[in-house]
Design a protein around this motif. Structure first.
Motif, PDB file in Angstrom:
ATOM      1  N   ALA A   1      57.903  29.846  11.129  1.00 35.04           N
ATOM      2  CA  ALA A   1      57.813  30.881   9.885  1.00 35.04           C
ATOM      3  C   ALA A   1      57.523  32.033   9.806  1.00 35.04           C
ATOM      4  CB  ALA A   1      56.887  29.773   8.674  1.00 35.04           C
ATOM      5  N   SER A   2      56.528  32.377  10.804  1.00 38.39           N
ATOM      6  CA  SER A   2      56.271  33.750  10.632  1.00 38.39           C
ATOM      7  C   SER A   2      57.363  34.751  11.389  1.00 38.39           C
ATOM      8  CB  SER A   2      54.974  34.057  11.526  1.00 38.39           C
ATOM      9  OG  SER A   2      55.207  33.676  12.905  1.00 38.39           O
TER      10      SER A   2
ATOM     11  N   GLU B   1      60.646  33.875  10.901  1.00 39.10           N
ATOM     12  CA  GLU B   1      61.559  33.971  10.049  1.00 39.10           C
ATOM     13  C   GLU B   1      61.274  35.117   8.886  1.00 39.10           C
ATOM     14  OE1 GLU B   1      64.529  32.415   9.778  1.00 39.10           O
ATOM     15  OE2 GLU B   1      64.189  31.779  11.705  1.00 39.10           O
ATOM     16  N   GLY B   2      59.938  35.045   8.641  1.00 35.43           N
ATOM     17  CA  GLY B   2      59.562  36.010   7.786  1.00 35.43           C
ATOM     18  C   GLY B   2      59.820  37.540   8.144  1.00 35.43           C
ATOM     19  N   HIS B   3      59.414  37.614   9.364  1.00 32.12           N
ATOM     20  CA  HIS B   3      59.785  38.861  10.065  1.00 32.12           C
ATOM     21  C   HIS B   3      61.225  39.193  10.004  1.00 32.12           C
ATOM     22  CE1 HIS B   3      55.694  39.191  10.946  1.00 32.12           C
ATOM     23  NE2 HIS B   3      55.656  38.683  11.981  1.00 32.12           N
TER      24      HIS B   3
ATOM     25  N   SER C   1      63.501  38.543   8.023  1.00 36.16           N
ATOM     26  CA  SER C   1      63.831  38.778   6.445  1.00 36.16           C
ATOM     27  C   SER C   1      63.337  40.356   6.388  1.00 36.16           C
ATOM     28  CB  SER C   1      63.226  38.116   5.617  1.00 36.16           C
ATOM     29  OG  SER C   1      63.821  36.563   5.570  1.00 36.16           O
ATOM     30  N   ARG C   2      62.234  40.735   6.787  1.00 35.88           N
ATOM     31  CA  ARG C   2      61.718  42.105   6.437  1.00 35.88           C
ATOM     32  C   ARG C   2      62.400  42.994   7.186  1.00 35.88           C
ATOM     33  NH1 ARG C   2      55.250  42.612   6.715  1.00 35.88           N
ATOM     34  NH2 ARG C   2      55.729  44.636   6.032  1.00 35.88           N
TER      35      ARG C   2
END
Length: 278
Positions: free
Chosen positions: A266-267, A269-271, A273-274
């Motif tokens: 999940a982390s 995937e978050g990166h 996106s950013r």
């Protein structure tokens, strides 16, 4: 596995260093025995003719020609080249069906030989080890890279050995007792692979070997060995079993990583996106 390779593996530990050089050459390509004289084989293995003679006797044969005749009889019965030369040209539909059947047999051979307890133990070690490395040489490097790409998505501390412009030694020095290295060995094996394995094993690193039958002589210092067939009647080796086993290892390890693995994914995937990377 061919009887020829079985014979070499069963005697490998009793061979001298020079004799093992011959064994490594022939495990990589047994048909060299059929196509070359004893002197030619000695030159390829960078040993003396007398070393070839001793090697032949260790395999249970009085002469090189006797071993070559025995090997020729075995391979003439089922070698891919012989089969291709003997069979009539297939219609395209038959070719596709037969090719698919061969691939299915390769996969069945890879997964059919798996032990669930061994798979679970290896997968758990892949999750819990402080560092996990992935190592292969020549075409094996591609499969090591594939496996690394799977694991880097859900666990920290993964390394690919080695990248462009890097030496193996620069990576091997970073592993210590408790770490784990996945070694992929498919023909043709580079000679220094055994030395690399010895360096890791001497440091107390656990080794998981994923290999075809030509590389099983590397298994003596591995904690786990997963053997995958690659030979088939269509000349070129099939690596679907190797890729399938590596993918299954990654999936099983992800399951065992539990919430930590999912949180790490999940982390990432978050990166993504950013950074607007995908």
């Amino acid at each position: 596995m061919s009887k020829f390779r079985q014979r070499i593996i069963s005697t490998y530990e009793g061979l001298t260093r020079r004799e093992r050089q011959i064994a490594d050459v022939l495990m990589d390509d047994p048909k060299l025995m059929l196509m070359n004289s004893a002197s030619d084989l000695a030159a390829m293995a960078e040993v003396s003719n007398s070393t070839v003679t001793r090697f032949v006797k260790n395999l249970g044969f009085e002469t090189y020609d006797a071993l070559r005749r025995d090997t020729r009889d075995e391979f003439s019965q089922g070698s891919p080249l012989s089969l291709m030369q003997q069979r009539e040209e297939l219609k395209q539909a038959d070719l596709i069906t037969n090719f698919a059947q061969q691939e299915a047999m390769i996969l069945q051979g890879a997964f059919g030989g798996l032990d669930q307890d061994v798979l679970d133990e290896a997968a758990m070690a892949l999750v819990s080890a402080p560092q996990v490395g992935f190592f292969g040489m020549r075409n094996s490097h591609f499969f090591a890279s594939y496996a690394h790409w799977q694991f880097v998505q859900f666990r920290r501390g993964t390394r690919l050995i080695s990248g462009a412009g890097e030496t193996s030694a620069e990576h091997l020095a970073g592993f210590q007792k408790g770490d784990l290295v996945v070694i992929v060995g498919v023909r043709r094996i580079v000679g220094k692979m055994r030395a690399c394995i010895d360096i890791l094993a001497d440091a107390g690193v656990d080794i998981l070997l994923v290999a075809d039958t030509s590389s099983l002589h590397l298994a003596q210092r591995a904690r786990w060995t997963l053997a995958c067939p690659v030979e088939n009647e269509f000349i070129f080796d099939s690596y679907s079993g190797i890729l399938g086993i590596l993918r299954l290892l990654a999936f099983t390890a992800l399951q065992k990583s539990g919430d930590d693995g999912l949180a790490y994914m999940a982390s990432i995937e978050g990166h993504h996106s950013r950074l607007n990377e995908l």
